[in-house]
Design an enzyme around this catalytic site. Structure first.
Site, PDB file in Angstrom:
ATOM      1  N   ARG A 109      35.807 -49.802  22.358  1.00  0.00           N
ATOM      2  CA  ARG A 109      37.105 -50.036  23.016  1.00  0.00           C
ATOM      3  C   ARG A 109      37.547 -48.809  23.795  1.00  0.00           C
ATOM      4  O   ARG A 109      38.446 -48.874  24.629  1.00  0.00           O
ATOM      5  CB  ARG A 109      38.214 -50.363  22.003  1.00  0.00           C
ATOM      6  N   ASP A 167      33.560 -68.463  26.521  1.00  0.00           N
ATOM      7  CA  ASP A 167      33.531 -67.012  26.326  1.00  0.00           C
ATOM      8  C   ASP A 167      33.339 -66.713  24.831  1.00  0.00           C
ATOM      9  O   ASP A 167      33.643 -67.551  23.987  1.00  0.00           O
ATOM     10  CB  ASP A 167      34.862 -66.429  26.820  1.00  0.00           C
ATOM     11  N   GLU A 168      32.873 -65.540  24.510  1.00  0.00           N
ATOM     12  CA  GLU A 168      32.660 -65.118  23.114  1.00  0.00           C
ATOM     13  C   GLU A 168      31.871 -66.166  22.334  1.00  0.00           C
ATOM     14  O   GLU A 168      32.233 -66.535  21.212  1.00  0.00           O
ATOM     15  CB  GLU A 168      34.014 -64.863  22.415  1.00  0.00           C
ATOM     16  N   LYS A 207      32.414 -58.447  31.847  1.00  0.00           N
ATOM     17  CA  LYS A 207      32.268 -59.849  31.501  1.00  0.00           C
ATOM     18  C   LYS A 207      33.416 -60.698  32.050  1.00  0.00           C
ATOM     19  O   LYS A 207      33.188 -61.718  32.710  1.00  0.00           O
ATOM     20  CB  LYS A 207      32.234 -59.931  29.973  1.00  0.00           C
ATOM     21  N   THR A 208      34.640 -60.249  31.801  1.00  0.00           N
ATOM     22  CA  THR A 208      35.789 -61.019  32.255  1.00  0.00           C
ATOM     23  C   THR A 208      35.812 -61.117  33.774  1.00  0.00           C
ATOM     24  O   THR A 208      36.081 -62.178  34.338  1.00  0.00           O
ATOM     25  CB  THR A 208      37.096 -60.360  31.773  1.00  0.00           C
ATOM     26  N   GLN A 247      28.548 -58.079  18.918  1.00  0.00           N
ATOM     27  CA  GLN A 247      29.996 -58.068  18.688  1.00  0.00           C
ATOM     28  C   GLN A 247      30.453 -59.260  17.864  1.00  0.00           C
ATOM     29  O   GLN A 247      31.621 -59.637  17.908  1.00  0.00           O
ATOM     30  CB  GLN A 247      30.735 -58.041  20.019  1.00  0.00           C
TER      31      GLN A 247
END
Length: 704
Positions: A598, A222-223, A32-33, A253
């Site tokens: 993670r 984002d998010e 994503k980043t 998430q």
DNA sequence: TCATTTAACGTTTTT
DNA sequence: CGTTAAATGA
């Protein structure tokens, strides 16, 4: 360099669709980043969008900084060219910038200060006092919570008061109102104000709105699953006619609903922005398939979620290991043993490991185990650096200098270090100050003319005022670090905190760290903004140390080896969700999912049959999430999850017995002598003259 | 009237 | 265990 190199087809189109609304549904670890940074770089270099016309909102300041440097790398631009920069930051920090520029249109002074949670509760306490309510019945903390959540759903004082029905709610409405008054008088905004005042500004000032709408040609969020109502409104107000809005998120998430975040914002994106492109990033590049499968099994139990199929081409890898321990001490030993043996073998570095837990309190036992094993570690969050007493004191001085009306900061430091100003003198001064119409600092300078205050108190007040005033006038010509230095010198702050304990050194160290941190800033305003909005993960450093943090703080990060500890009913899922709605249980499950994803190569889950919780021992059954993972009994046959019972050390900790007259040493208080024993409690007279009653079960006392 | 000592209370997650 | 509110002594 081609900006599309190394991207998969879905990522490529997420970069190339540059006009109109775009929704990117990005699963955990799906790059994503990377996609976002490439998109920004692409806009700048291929679509000739000026960096200044791009607004990119991230969840933490750290994410913003990282994004900034990655964009710079892609473009080959020097980071030091500050104007050549997109607007990047959290909603809160972007709002601060907008309000500093245009807030005056809403009657917000340019040099407003930002109140954090503590500042807010102390102001609420004042409000309760002034309204002479019984502060036993109405807890400031819970009022603070009510105010915050109503602000997050865009309910202001007027609306709240109108709806308030019960006597209790009406009281809260009055406190809310008083709180707003006091806050305004202090020229302060709290965290939630930063958002809702920006909404008001953009909604009520047509000129401001159209100016910023025209300014931002591209907006990226984002998010997006963690945006609340106020943030959602800001987005809608800022999106211009071209509707170049790109949001990225993953409803799986979403872990901040308790903070007002509403993941239906992301589910409704298509409805809000008709004709939106939707791109799904479903290939996971981070974890082994064993980890991914276990995580998918957990999230699959949730009813409320979009359908997604996350897949990976990586190898199966080691199975997820679930360890059952007898208590929390053994849990910590297992974690620290594993880490130190892997490092000793040369297989891993300390920096490869992260230990995640549900509540901050759980870090305690872990920390002690790490200290014992000499494992270098960092704790992200918990008692944050800027939450330490000595730091908050000095920052309160800085805030008062910056904003001479800041009453909360004034109250904090008026008698810190003690300078002979008690409650009575303080009350008298404050009523005099309010009547005089002067700001706090100016009033302080005239304090010697106030009748009926002690001579000593009067002089002290004046001295404080003169100091604040002189630093106020020097703030533009003096770097922040020098201002801090002068505060410490002028107030003899070091003498004040020198209580003869070994912790003194640590505090001095903290002050020095504060000063060196301040050296990165040229003016007080920037420095204060940065430390007010600093989040726990912002201070996270990659390095040669194990990282300890809450599951919440781990979002967006990744580690080769991850331990998730305390997988017990009542901890994860937390006991608080048992008697509330099922949706809260689902959020706990998402939290587990975030934690599991993670991990890159190894994932360890631990739970303890019993645990020392504050006071007594509790016995919790294993978390339901363990069976959700697909652990099929205690078998090592299963390739995904492996159950292990670690009872290798059945030793019970021998509580050392102490007698009157024994010499002991405490890490916290230094050396001393036992003067009284009462069961597990001992009274120790320390060499610095102070005595303390300690519980030998908790306090780590060593006989010498 | 202030500063120090003692008692009570508390833990979900945080911009 | 830590922090914070009442209570006591100077």
């Amino acid at each position: 360099m081609d900006l599309l190199d190394g991207l998969n087809p879905a990522q490529k189109s997420a970069v190339q669709v540059t006009s109109g609304p775009l929704l990117i549904l990005a699963g955990a670890g799906s790059g994503k980043t990377k996609t976002l940074t490439h998109r920004i770089a692409y806009l700048i270099s291929k679509k000739s969008v000026s960096p200044d016309e791009i607004l990119a909102v991230t969840f933490t300041n750290k994410a913003a900084k990282e994004m900034q440097s990655r964009v710079n790398d892609l473009l080959g631009v020097n980071t030091s060219i500050r104007n050549f920069m997109p607007w990047m930051g959290t909603f809160h920090s972007v709002c601060v910038k907008l309000l500093r520029i245009d807030g005056d249109k809403m009657g917000i002074p340019r040099n407003f200060v930002i109140y954090d949670e503590d500042d807010r509760t102390s102001l609420i306490k004042q409000a309760i006092k002034q309204l002479s309510f019984n502060d036993k019945e109405i807890k400031p903390k819970s009022v603070s919570h009510v105010i915050s959540s109503s602000k997050n759903s865009m309910v202001g004082v007027e609306e709240f008061s109108a709806v308030a029905a019960s006597p209790q709610q009406k009281k809260i409405a009055k406190i809310y109102n008083k709180y707003e008054e006091l806050k305004k008088a202090s020229s302060a905004l709290d965290f939630d104000d930063l958002l809702i005042e920006t909404v008001r500004l953009l909604r009520d000032s047509k000129e401001t709105r159209s100016r910023w709408r025209g300014h931002f040609k591209h907006i990226l969020i984002d998010e997006y699953q963690d945006t609340n109502s106020a943030q959602y409104n800001i987005v809608k107000l800022l999106v211009g006619e071209d509707r170049n809005i790109c949001v990225v998120g993953d409803d799986w998430q979403s872990i901040y609903s308790w903070r007002g975040a509403d993941f239906t914002n992301i589910l409704n994106f298509e409805r809000d922005f008709k004709g939106a492109h939707i791109i799904k990033l479903e290939q996971n590049y981070r974890s082994t398939s064993a980890i991914l499968e276990a995580a998918s099994n957990v999230i699959a139990k949730n009813k409320q979620r979009t359908d997604k199929k996350l897949w990976t081409s990586s190898a199966t890898g080691a199975p997820v290991q679930v360890h059952e321990l007898s208590d929390d001490l053994e849990e910590s030993s297992l974690v620290s043993d594993r880490i130190s043996s892997h490092v000793a073998l040369g297989a891993r570095k300390f920096g490869d490991f992260a230990v995640l837990y549900r509540t901050n309190a759980q870090s305690y036992t872990l920390e002690r185990a790490f200290l014992r094993m000499r494992i270098p570690y960092q704790i992200v969050g918990g008692v944050r650096f800027y939450d330490r007493k000595e730091i908050k004191d000095i920052v309160a001085y800085l805030k008062l200098i910056y904003q001479p009306n800041d009453s909360v900061s004034f109250n904090r430091i008026v008698n810190t270090p003690t300078r002979g100003i008690g409650n009575i003198s303080l009350e008298k001064f404050l009523t005099w100050q309010v009547n005089s119409g002067m700001n706090i600092v100016d009033a302080l300078c005239k304090a010697d003319s106030i009748p009926d205050i002690n001579l000593k108190a009067r002089q002290s007040l004046k001295k404080l005022g003169v100091m604040a005033k002189s630093l106020y006038s020097k703030q533009d010509s003096t770097p922040p670090s020098e201002i801090i230095n002068q505060i410490i010198e002028l107030t003899n702050y070091k003498d004040y905190i020198n209580d003869g304990t070994p912790q003194f050194e640590e505090r001095i160290g903290n002050l020095e760290a504060l000063m060196s941190d301040a050296q990165n800033y040229v003016n007080l305003s920037d420095f204060l903004e940065e430390i007010s909005l600093m989040s726990s993960v912002d201070s996270f450093k990659d390095g040669e140390q194990v990282t300890l943090m809450t599951l919440h703080a781990s979002k967006g990060l990744e580690f080769p080896v991850v331990f998730i500890v305390g997988l017990e009913e009542g901890i994860l899922p937390h006991a608080r969700v048992f008697d509330s709605s099922p949706s809260e249980l689902e959020e706990e499950r998402r939290l587990m999912y975030v934690g599991m994803t993670r991990a890159r190569e190894e994932l360890h889950i631990t739970y303890a049959r019993s645990r020392l919780n504050f006071g007594g021992r509790v016995y919790n059954p294993a978390s339901r999430f363990i069976s959700d993972m697909g652990a099929s009994g205690a078998s090592s046959e299963d390739s995904t999850v492996e159950l292990i019972q670690d009872f290798d050390t059945p030793e019970y900790y021998n509580i050392e017995s102490f007698d009157v007259g024994d010499r002991i040493k405490s890490n916290i208080f230094g050396a001393g002598e036992i003067v009284d024993v009462d069961g597990l409690a001992v009274t120790v007279k320390f060499d610095n003259g102070k005595s303390k009653k300690l519980n030998t079960e908790y306090a780590r006392l060593e006989k010498i």
